[in-house]
Design a protein around this motif. Structure first.
Motif, PDB file in Angstrom:
ATOM      1  N   THR A 113       1.732   2.073  -6.962  1.00 13.86           N
ATOM      2  CA  THR A 113       1.571   0.715  -6.469  1.00 13.86           C
ATOM      3  C   THR A 113       2.953   0.149  -6.185  1.00 13.86           C
ATOM      4  O   THR A 113       3.928   0.560  -6.791  1.00 13.86           O
ATOM      5  CB  THR A 113       0.852  -0.177  -7.497  1.00 13.86           C
ATOM      6  N   ALA A 114       3.032  -0.812  -5.248  1.00 13.68           N
ATOM      7  CA  ALA A 114       4.343  -1.294  -4.842  1.00 13.68           C
ATOM      8  C   ALA A 114       4.368  -2.791  -4.587  1.00 13.68           C
ATOM      9  O   ALA A 114       3.368  -3.377  -4.219  1.00 13.68           O
ATOM     10  CB  ALA A 114       4.780  -0.564  -3.581  1.00 13.68           C
ATOM     11  N   THR A 115       5.560  -3.392  -4.757  1.00 23.45           N
ATOM     12  CA  THR A 115       5.817  -4.773  -4.362  1.00 23.45           C
ATOM     13  C   THR A 115       7.182  -4.818  -3.689  1.00 23.45           C
ATOM     14  O   THR A 115       8.000  -3.937  -3.880  1.00 23.45           O
ATOM     15  CB  THR A 115       5.828  -5.734  -5.573  1.00 23.45           C
ATOM     16  N   GLN A 116       7.434  -5.878  -2.898  1.00 24.40           N
ATOM     17  CA  GLN A 116       8.694  -5.961  -2.163  1.00 24.40           C
ATOM     18  C   GLN A 116       9.127  -7.411  -2.028  1.00 24.40           C
ATOM     19  O   GLN A 116       8.310  -8.307  -1.919  1.00 24.40           O
ATOM     20  CB  GLN A 116       8.522  -5.366  -0.771  1.00 24.40           C
ATOM     21  N   SER A 117      10.435  -7.631  -2.026  1.00 25.33           N
ATOM     22  CA  SER A 117      11.007  -8.922  -1.657  1.00 25.33           C
ATOM     23  C   SER A 117      12.142  -8.671  -0.670  1.00 25.33           C
ATOM     24  O   SER A 117      12.612  -7.549  -0.517  1.00 25.33           O
ATOM     25  CB  SER A 117      11.517  -9.664  -2.894  1.00 25.33           C
ATOM     26  N   ALA A 118      12.563  -9.717   0.003  1.00 24.01           N
ATOM     27  CA  ALA A 118      13.597  -9.584   1.039  1.00 24.01           C
ATOM     28  C   ALA A 118      14.953  -9.224   0.432  1.00 24.01           C
ATOM     29  O   ALA A 118      15.235  -9.554  -0.714  1.00 24.01           O
ATOM     30  CB  ALA A 118      13.701 -10.900   1.798  1.00 24.01           C
ATOM     31  N   PRO A 119      15.806  -8.568   1.233  1.00 27.75           N
ATOM     32  CA  PRO A 119      17.154  -8.272   0.741  1.00 27.75           C
ATOM     33  C   PRO A 119      17.940  -9.563   0.523  1.00 27.75           C
ATOM     34  O   PRO A 119      17.731 -10.551   1.208  1.00 27.75           O
ATOM     35  CB  PRO A 119      17.785  -7.450   1.856  1.00 27.75           C
ATOM     36  N   GLN A 120      18.826  -9.523  -0.429  1.00 28.41           N
ATOM     37  CA  GLN A 120      19.747 -10.636  -0.660  1.00 28.41           C
ATOM     38  C   GLN A 120      21.019 -10.324   0.111  1.00 28.41           C
ATOM     39  O   GLN A 120      21.633  -9.280  -0.109  1.00 28.41           O
ATOM     40  CB  GLN A 120      20.056 -10.768  -2.144  1.00 28.41           C
TER      41      GLN A 120
END
Length: 175
Positions: free
Chosen positions: A23-30
């Motif tokens: 399973t996976a989650t993602q957020s934007a690069p900083q």
């Protein structure tokens, strides 16, 4: 082949070889004027030992050959010891050091230092870390790539490309 900061859950190479569910989650690069950070976080339905063994011992099976200098991921290797090399063999005895191993705790942490891919031509330093946390037959994999220094055109232009390449690679690993 790129490194950067991406927050996402994905299956790091292990899944290409053994097709394990994840399973996976993602957020934007900083992104800042001086660098960027990409992070991934993945939960893999496999013990940490199996995930780690695929990460270091089978890199040629899960790394996308389109993101190599030779065009063949089988030319890649990771020597999982301090000072070890994430390297690629090139024709005629040539080679590329993509990154150097700076920290190893087998089945827990693998940390590399290096500017991956096109970042090698710029004045940057990067740290790529895989952290594995085991919970019985599941392993949480945290992958981060932090890059800082100077790059022509700025980090705001390269960070999304790095994120995209890492995203492609990680998705490729699960197919």
């Amino acid at each position: 082949m790129v490194g950067a900061a991406i927050m996402r859950r994905c299956s790091l190479g292990t899944l290409v070889l053994v097709m394990l569910p994840w399973t996976a989650t993602q957020s934007a690069p900083q992104v800042t004027p001086n660098g960027f950070l990409v992070k991934f976080e993945v939960t893999v339905n496999a013990p940490a030992a199996k995930v780690y063994d695929a990460l270091v011992g089978q890199v040629g099976s899960w790394w996308d050959p389109q993101h190599t200098y030779s065009g063949d991921a089988k030319n890649l290797s990771i020597d999982p010891r301090p000072g070890g090399c994430f390297c690629e063999k090139l024709p005629n005895g040539g080679g590329v050091e993509h990154a150097r191993v700076i920290y190893v705790a087998p089945r827990e942490i693998l940390r590399l230092s290096g500017a991956l891919g096109p970042l090698q031509t710029s004045g940057v330093a990067g740290t790529l870390t895989w952290k594995l946390t085991s919970d019985t037959d599941k392993t949480r994999v945290q992958l981060s790539y932090s890059v800082g220094g100077f790059i022509v055109g700025g980090f705001d232009k390269i960070a999304p490309a790095v994120e995209s390449v890492l995203n492609e690679q990680l998705n490729r690993q699960t197919n």
